[in-house]
Design a protein around this motif. Structure first.
Motif, short mmCIF file in Angstrom:
data_model
loop_
_atom_site.label_atom_id
_atom_site.label_comp_id
_atom_site.label_asym_id
_atom_site.label_seq_id
_atom_site.Cartn_x
_atom_site.Cartn_y
_atom_site.Cartn_z
N LEU A 10 -0.15 26.02 49.07
CA LEU A 10 -0.28 25.61 47.66
C LEU A 10 0.50 26.57 46.76
CD1 LEU A 10 -4.11 24.74 47.40
CD2 LEU A 10 -2.23 23.13 47.62
N ILE A 12 3.06 28.44 47.59
CA ILE A 12 4.51 28.26 47.79
C ILE A 12 5.00 27.03 47.00
CG2 ILE A 12 6.28 27.66 49.52
CD1 ILE A 12 4.59 29.41 51.52
N PHE A 13 4.21 25.94 46.98
CA PHE A 13 4.62 24.74 46.24
C PHE A 13 4.71 25.04 44.74
CE2 PHE A 13 2.27 22.30 49.79
CZ PHE A 13 3.40 22.33 50.60
N VAL A 14 3.70 25.72 44.21
CA VAL A 14 3.69 26.01 42.77
C VAL A 14 4.81 26.99 42.41
CG1 VAL A 14 2.36 27.04 40.87
CG2 VAL A 14 1.22 25.53 42.52
N THR A 16 7.62 27.68 44.00
CA THR A 16 8.95 27.10 44.18
C THR A 16 9.27 26.15 43.03
OG1 THR A 16 8.64 27.25 46.56
CG2 THR A 16 10.47 25.88 45.80
N PHE A 17 8.28 25.35 42.64
CA PHE A 17 8.48 24.44 41.50
C PHE A 17 8.91 25.23 40.26
CE2 PHE A 17 6.78 22.39 37.67
CZ PHE A 17 7.32 21.12 37.77
N HIS A 18 8.19 26.32 39.97
CA HIS A 18 8.51 27.12 38.77
C HIS A 18 9.86 27.82 38.87
CE1 HIS A 18 4.02 27.22 37.55
NE2 HIS A 18 4.65 26.29 36.88
N ASP A 28 8.50 23.70 32.41
CA ASP A 28 7.45 23.29 33.35
C ASP A 28 7.72 21.90 33.91
OD1 ASP A 28 5.22 24.11 34.77
OD2 ASP A 28 3.82 23.12 33.42
N LEU A 38 16.80 22.32 44.00
CA LEU A 38 15.60 22.62 44.79
C LEU A 38 15.67 21.97 46.17
CD1 LEU A 38 11.93 22.58 43.56
CD2 LEU A 38 12.51 21.50 45.70
N LYS A 41 18.41 23.69 48.35
CA LYS A 41 18.16 25.08 48.74
C LYS A 41 16.88 25.25 49.55
CE LYS A 41 21.04 27.68 45.75
NZ LYS A 41 21.14 28.34 44.48
N GLU A 42 15.85 24.50 49.19
CA GLU A 42 14.55 24.71 49.82
C GLU A 42 14.28 23.78 50.99
OE1 GLU A 42 12.87 27.30 48.89
OE2 GLU A 42 13.99 27.74 47.06
N PHE A 73 4.87 18.63 37.27
CA PHE A 73 4.27 19.07 38.53
C PHE A 73 3.48 17.97 39.23
CE2 PHE A 73 1.54 21.02 41.59
CZ PHE A 73 2.41 21.88 42.23
N LYS A 74 2.81 17.12 38.46
CA LYS A 74 2.03 16.04 39.08
C LYS A 74 2.94 15.11 39.87
CE LYS A 74 -1.96 15.84 36.13
NZ LYS A 74 -2.51 15.34 34.88
N PHE A 76 5.83 15.93 41.06
CA PHE A 76 6.35 16.73 42.17
C PHE A 76 5.34 16.77 43.33
CE2 PHE A 76 6.94 21.08 44.07
CZ PHE A 76 8.25 20.93 44.52
N ALA A 77 4.05 16.88 42.98
CA ALA A 77 3.00 16.92 44.00
C ALA A 77 2.97 15.63 44.80
CB ALA A 77 1.64 17.19 43.35
N THR B 3 12.94 26.58 56.31
CA THR B 3 12.75 27.47 55.17
C THR B 3 11.25 27.67 54.94
OG1 THR B 3 12.62 25.67 53.58
CG2 THR B 3 14.82 26.51 54.04
N PHE B 5 9.62 26.92 52.36
CA PHE B 5 9.09 25.71 51.72
C PHE B 5 8.85 24.60 52.75
CE2 PHE B 5 9.53 21.87 49.07
CZ PHE B 5 8.68 22.17 48.03
N MET B 83 -3.05 20.67 44.76
CA MET B 83 -1.77 21.18 44.25
C MET B 83 -1.79 21.18 42.73
SD MET B 83 1.42 19.61 46.39
CE MET B 83 0.80 18.27 47.36
N VAL B 84 -2.24 20.07 42.15
CA VAL B 84 -2.27 19.96 40.69
C VAL B 84 -3.22 21.01 40.11
CG1 VAL B 84 -2.92 18.43 38.77
CG2 VAL B 84 -1.59 17.53 40.68
#
Lengths: 117, 92
Positions: A10, A12-14, A16-18, A28, A38, A41-42, A73-74, A76-77, B3, B5, B83-84
């Protein structure tokens, strides 16, 4: 290398997003260019084998459900959940034949890194 | 080599199976396996002073087909919510 745990993932997801959402515009949310960077690269191994991630424009439009030209982010999730689904399906497609429940490599293809690496 | 990610994404599958394979169907977690998942991976959900939950209420929230199991799709729904929540917490 980080151990595989729900919390680590979780974070890492947050993070990386930022890392990419901070580049320009809305800090945001990901614009098209940030999203593309993203993904390249990721997820360089995943994009080679994923149907979902191949076409960035199409993916972006699908994710941007509120059509504000940014992926928040929502949204993206939702993409992450879709990729988890797809990599799991691949793990079954690539599973060695035999009895019992087994997995092969996921979206990264034949050489599988261990979880968290 | 994947990676960090990509590893985190594969890890989400591994976490599910770590608990689901112990009991019953490999793609559906029963209450016992679900309890172990919550208690091991995110015990904070049970002790959040603002919104304390029990394992039963958490399972009910994700179990959309009401079979008392959390299947893989329902798990994806749960992790999307987590996540959210994690993102919101990062801004506090």
């Amino acid at each position: 290398m980080e151990a595989c745990s729900l919390k680590n993932s979780l974070k890492i997801f947050v993070d990386t997003f930022h890392k990419y959402s901070n580049i320009s515009g809305n800090k945001d949310a990901l614009n098209r260019r940030e999203m593309k960077t993203l993904l390249n690269k990721e997820m360089p191994h995943f994009i080679k084998n994923s149907k979902d991630l191949k076409n960035v424009s199409h993916l972006f439009e699908e994710l941007d459900t509120n059509q504000d030209a940014d992926v928040d982010f929502k949204e993206f999730a939702v993409m992450i959940a879709r990729v988890v689904m797809e990599t799991h399906e691949k793990m079954h497609e690539n599973a060695p034949p035999g009895q019992g429940h087994s997995h092969g490599p996921g979206l990264e293809g034949p050489v599988k890194g261990k979880c968290g690496q | 080599m994947v990676t960090k990610f990509e590893g985190a994404i594969n890890c989400m599958v591994d976490v599910f199976h770590k608990y689901s394979l112990e009991h019953g169907h490999p793609h559906a977690m029963n209450r016992k396996a679900f309890r172990k998942l919550i208690e091991t991976e995110c015990p904070e959900l049970l002790t959040n002073p603002k919104d304390p939950k029990t394992v039963e209420t958490l399972l009910k929230e994700v179990d959309s087909n009401k079979d008392d199991l959390m299947n893989f799709e329902e798990y994806l729904f749960m992790i999307t919510r987590l996540m959210v929540d994690a993102h919101e917490a990062s801004h506090k």
